[in-house]
Structure formats: C-alpha cells, structure tokens
Design an enzyme around this catalytic site. Structure first.
Site, PDB file in Angstrom:
ATOM      1  N   HIS A 294       0.833  -1.217   0.000  1.00  0.00           N
ATOM      2  CA  HIS A 294       0.000   0.000   0.000  1.00  0.00           C
ATOM      3  C   HIS A 294       0.864   1.263   0.000  1.00  0.00           C
ATOM      4  O   HIS A 294       0.432   2.307   0.483  1.00  0.00           O
ATOM      5  CB  HIS A 294      -0.937   0.038   1.215  1.00  0.00           C
TER       6      HIS A 294
ATOM      7  N   SER B 201      15.893  20.520 -16.204  1.00  0.00           N
ATOM      8  CA  SER B 201      14.731  21.361 -16.458  1.00  0.00           C
ATOM      9  C   SER B 201      15.216  22.638 -17.142  1.00  0.00           C
ATOM     10  O   SER B 201      16.294  23.147 -16.827  1.00  0.00           O
ATOM     11  CB  SER B 201      14.060  21.682 -15.130  1.00  0.00           C
TER      12      SER B 201
ATOM     13  N   LYS C 160      17.140  20.762 -10.976  1.00  0.00           N
ATOM     14  CA  LYS C 160      16.439  19.505 -11.242  1.00  0.00           C
ATOM     15  C   LYS C 160      17.185  18.517 -12.112  1.00  0.00           C
ATOM     16  O   LYS C 160      17.939  18.876 -12.997  1.00  0.00           O
ATOM     17  CB  LYS C 160      15.070  19.801 -11.871  1.00  0.00           C
TER      18      LYS C 160
ATOM     19  N   GLU D 238      10.493   7.596 -16.899  1.00  0.00           N
ATOM     20  CA  GLU D 238       9.126   8.083 -17.156  1.00  0.00           C
ATOM     21  C   GLU D 238       8.665   7.677 -18.553  1.00  0.00           C
ATOM     22  O   GLU D 238       7.501   7.347 -18.771  1.00  0.00           O
ATOM     23  CB  GLU D 238       9.066   9.604 -16.988  1.00  0.00           C
TER      24      GLU D 238
END
Ligand code: ARG
Length: 461
Positions: A156, A277, A283, A290
């Site tokens: 979970h 970024s 970043k 992804e």
C-alpha cells in the site's frame, strides 16, 4: 508495377492508392519476402513450372536484391509500388525480365504476407529474448552488488517490512523470466509455415509443403488453408506478450522513480539517463524511466486495436488484416527499446545505503517481529497483534523506534517481554528470519542469485 490491372479499365484514384498501399510500413518485410520467394522458386522446380536453370537465375537475382536491400532498405520507400510483395516482384522482373513473371505461379499475396510476417516475427522474438535476458543479467549483477543494502519494503506504499535492494532486483528477474517463457511459448505456435496455401483454398500445384517449411526454417506446415491465410493469432500473442512485458517494465520504472525522489532518496540515477529542467537549475528528472512507464500505453493500445480489428472478421483473408503490421512493429520496437533503456538505467544506478538503512529503521517495520516474539512467549497471535499496535502508538507518541523504548515501558504493555527482545528487533534479525524459499534472508537471496545466474548461463527461462 501493379500486380493486377487486367480486369480494370480505370486507374485507382490517387487518394485511394495512398489509403490502400502498405509499402510505407511493410517495406520492413523485404528480407523475408525475398527469402520466401527463393523457397517458392525452389518449390516451383519440383512441380515443373521452372527449370533448374531458371530457378538458379531467379535465386541469384533475388540474392543480389537482398544485398541491395540490406545496404539501403530506405530505397524501397522511393517506389510507388503497392506493397513489399509488388516491389520485390517488380525489381526481380527489372533484373531478369519475363522470367520474373513466372515466380508468382500458384502463390497468393495472402499466403505470402502470412509467411513474411511470421518469418519477421521469428527474428524479432530472438532480439526480444536476448534483450530480456540481458536485462535479467543486469538485474542479477545489481542484486549481487547490493545484497547488504537494506531498505524498506512496501505494501500500500506504506513501509511494511525490511527487504534488501537485491531482493527487489530479483523480483524483476522473475517477471522477466516469465516474459521470456511467454515468448518461447509464442514461438512454438508461430513456427508453422503458411506458404503453399494460396489465396484461401490451397495451391493447385502439388507442392511438398513440409519441404517448403524446412527450406524456410519452420518446424512444420499449417494444416488448413482457410485458417492459414486468416490467422493472426501470433500477432495477438506477441502483442499480449509485449503488453505484459511493458506492464512489468512500467512497474520497474515507477519503483525506481519513487526510489529516486527527494522524499525517498534510496537511489541516484546516472546523468546518462536523466535530463535537466529548462527553468529549474536544480532539477535532474528521471526521463528515461518516465518514458518507459509512459510507453506502456501505446503497447496496450496496439493489442486492443488488433483484437478489435480481428473480431468478427469472416474467413478467410480480408484487407482489414493489413492493419496488423503498424501496431505490431511499433509495439515490438517499443518493447525492445524499453528493455535496452532499463538496462542502461541499471548500469549507472547508485544505491544510497545509509539513507535506505535509515528509512528501513523508521516506520516500525519490525512490528511483526515483536508480535512473533510475543507469540513465542505464548501470547496468541491476535492478542499479540493488538498489543504491538498499542506499543507502536506509544512509540510514535515518543517519536522513537520500538528498539529505543526502555524495557520498563515495553513491559507495561506485556509482562512477558524480557531484554531478549532487543536482538529480535534488530533489522538484521528481521531479514535473517525470513529464510524459507523465496524469502529475503541473506542465505535465500544468495541462493536466488546463483540459481538465476545458472539459469541465464544455460539459456533456460
Ligand atoms: N498488403 C497486404 C497485407 O498486408 C498483402 C496481402 C494482400 N492481399 C490481397 N489479396 N490484397 O495484408
């Protein structure tokens, strides 16, 4: 050159031609179309349609064409041929003249395209098997290097029990081993030759189809011509293999994306597979992962599209079936790319052990151990579970781990607790105890690593 036209008085509308032609994607079957044509020319000798000499001429011209195609496959796209079958036949006629026009005797594009596509699938399956195995190899190496990297295991997405990074890697080895065996299964059913089934009713020439299958490297020849020209089960099977494989890779990607967050901080991804970024200089985004996760969608889409295309199709061949290729090509290319990209991600991954250890120590991941300890002292499990729940609430109130509570405090929840509880609560003991097959104990993990290595060395899935 069109393969038909005798019965037509009007030329095709240009818009229809663009709509109907498949060369812009089926050019990828060029090598297989040539291989199939060579085998067919040999079969035509056995039924006296071609002489040995004519067959030799065709075979050597097809050999030259194969070299040309290998040197520059893109040249095919410059032609306005309808499909790859017309293109190959057209080029053959350019090379050998009228003799080339004999090749299509007794053959249809329906058994031809089925043959080409199966031959192509067999090659792709080998690439996919190799890539699947290489990724398993990379996971096993990463596991080997991280057997002592303890981290929280989740259910979970809540910290549940401690595991090791090695155990996590080995979970994906299992998924990939199943992907591999699914491909092997698909290969077995796929390895049956369609050639010699003609348009739908079989060829009118008495060809030994088993011999033809042998020449093409298939294990056998199909049994029913109607089924053969309309069967695309192998496309559905490969798409579902790809869908399941991509689901696995998307989960792998998601786990690592999470491990790589500032919040978890369990791993650091290499600069080689991340990007920056344009606005925020600090970043480093996990783009490779992804994209693996994101590309899962188009592969599921291809499976759905093909299922819907085949649903309710009457026997035998229908042009709808030309829709089988683009989705299949894209899905298998995508799967292969993602397998290779996942391997690259693992190649430079850095496991941040102190942070993993710290996280494993937090979150009361050793609560089950305390309950088991109470059980060993004669407390029924359900009661033990309740007591430990209360201990956890108290520990959370004090902001400490279970093992940091004093014996006195622990005893206030259950008098059976003694100071022999502390070694039980240590992380290492949580791992050591899970020593049944498949568990996270260092012994089981090292057995699993050597089993996986053995299996990968032997080439069995
Ligand atoms: N381009 C077609 C396909 O991919 C080849 C078979 C065409 N057969 C036919 N009867 N028109 O399915």
């Amino acid at each position: 050159m069109a393969l038909w036209g005798g019965r037509f008085t009007q030329a095709a509308d240009q818009r229809f031609k663009l709509f109907n032609d498949s060369l812009r994607f089926d050019y990828r079957l060029a090598e297989q179309d040539i291989t199939g044509s060579v085998a067919w020319s040999k079969a035509l000798v056995t039924v006296n349609v071609l002489t040995q000499d004519e067959q030799q001429q065709l075979e050597s011209a097809l050999g030259v064409l194969l070299e040309e195609v290998r040197a520059n496959p893109q040249q095919i796209l410059e032609s306005d041929a309808e499909d790859i079958h017309s293109w190959v036949e057209g080029r053959l006629i350019e090379k050998v003249g009228a003799l080339g026009k004999k090749l299509h005797t007794g053959r249809s594009r329906n058994d031809q395209v089925a043959t080409d596509l199966k031959l192509w699938c067999k090659v792709q399956v080998q690439y996919l098997l190799d890539a699947t195995r290489q990724l398993q190899q990379a996971l096993v190496s990463t596991a080997e290097a991280n057997q002592d990297a303890v981290m929280p295991g989740y259910t979970h997405l809540q910290r549940a029990q401690p595991v090791t990074f090695a155990h996590w890697c080995l979970a994906y080895v299992e998924m990939l081993a199943r992907d591999e065996s699914r491909l092997q299964d698909t290969l077995k059913r796929l390895d049956v030759s369609p050639l010699g089934c003609g348009a739908l009713a079989g060829t009118a020439y008495e060809i030994d189809r088993q011999q033809l299958a042998d020449w093409l490297g298939f294990t056998s020849a199909t049994r029913n011509s109607l089924d053969t020209v309309s069967d695309r089960d192998h496309v559905l099977e490969l798409l579902s293999d790809a869908s399941i494989g991509m689901i696995h890779l998307s989960r792998f990607a998601e786990d690592l994306i999470f491990f790589n967050t500032g919040e978890a901080g369990f791993v650091e991804l290499s600069d080689r597979v991340t990007s920056g970024s344009s606005l925020m200089p600090q970043k480093k985004n996990p783009d490779a992962l992804e994209l693996i996760r994101g590309k899962c969608g188009r592969v599921q889409g291809a499976l759905t599209a093909m299922s819907m295309t085949l649903k309710g199709l009457p026997l035998a061949y229908n042009k709808d079936m030309q829709e089988d290729k683009e989705g299949l090509f894209d899905a298998l290319d995508t799967w292969l790319d993602c397998l290779q990209m996942a391997e690259l991600v693992l190649d430079g991954i850095q496991v941040k052990r102190p942070r993993c250890q710290e996280a494993a120590e937090q979150g009361y991941a050793n609560s089950t151990e305390l309950a088991d300890y109470l059980v060993a002292k004669g407390v029924p499990f359900r009661e033990a579970h309740h007591i430990v729940g209360e201990v956890v609430v108290a520990a959370m109130g004090q902001g400490v781990a279970l093992e940091a509570m004093t014996l006195e405090t622990l005893q206030s929840f259950s008098s059976v607790i003694g100071d022999d509880v502390y070694p039980i609560l240590a992380l290492q003991s949580c791992l050591d105890k899970r020593n049944a097959q498949g568990g996270v104990s260092p012994h089981q993990v090292s057995v699993a690593i050597s089993d996986a290595k053995q299996r990968l060395k032997q080439g069995a899935s």
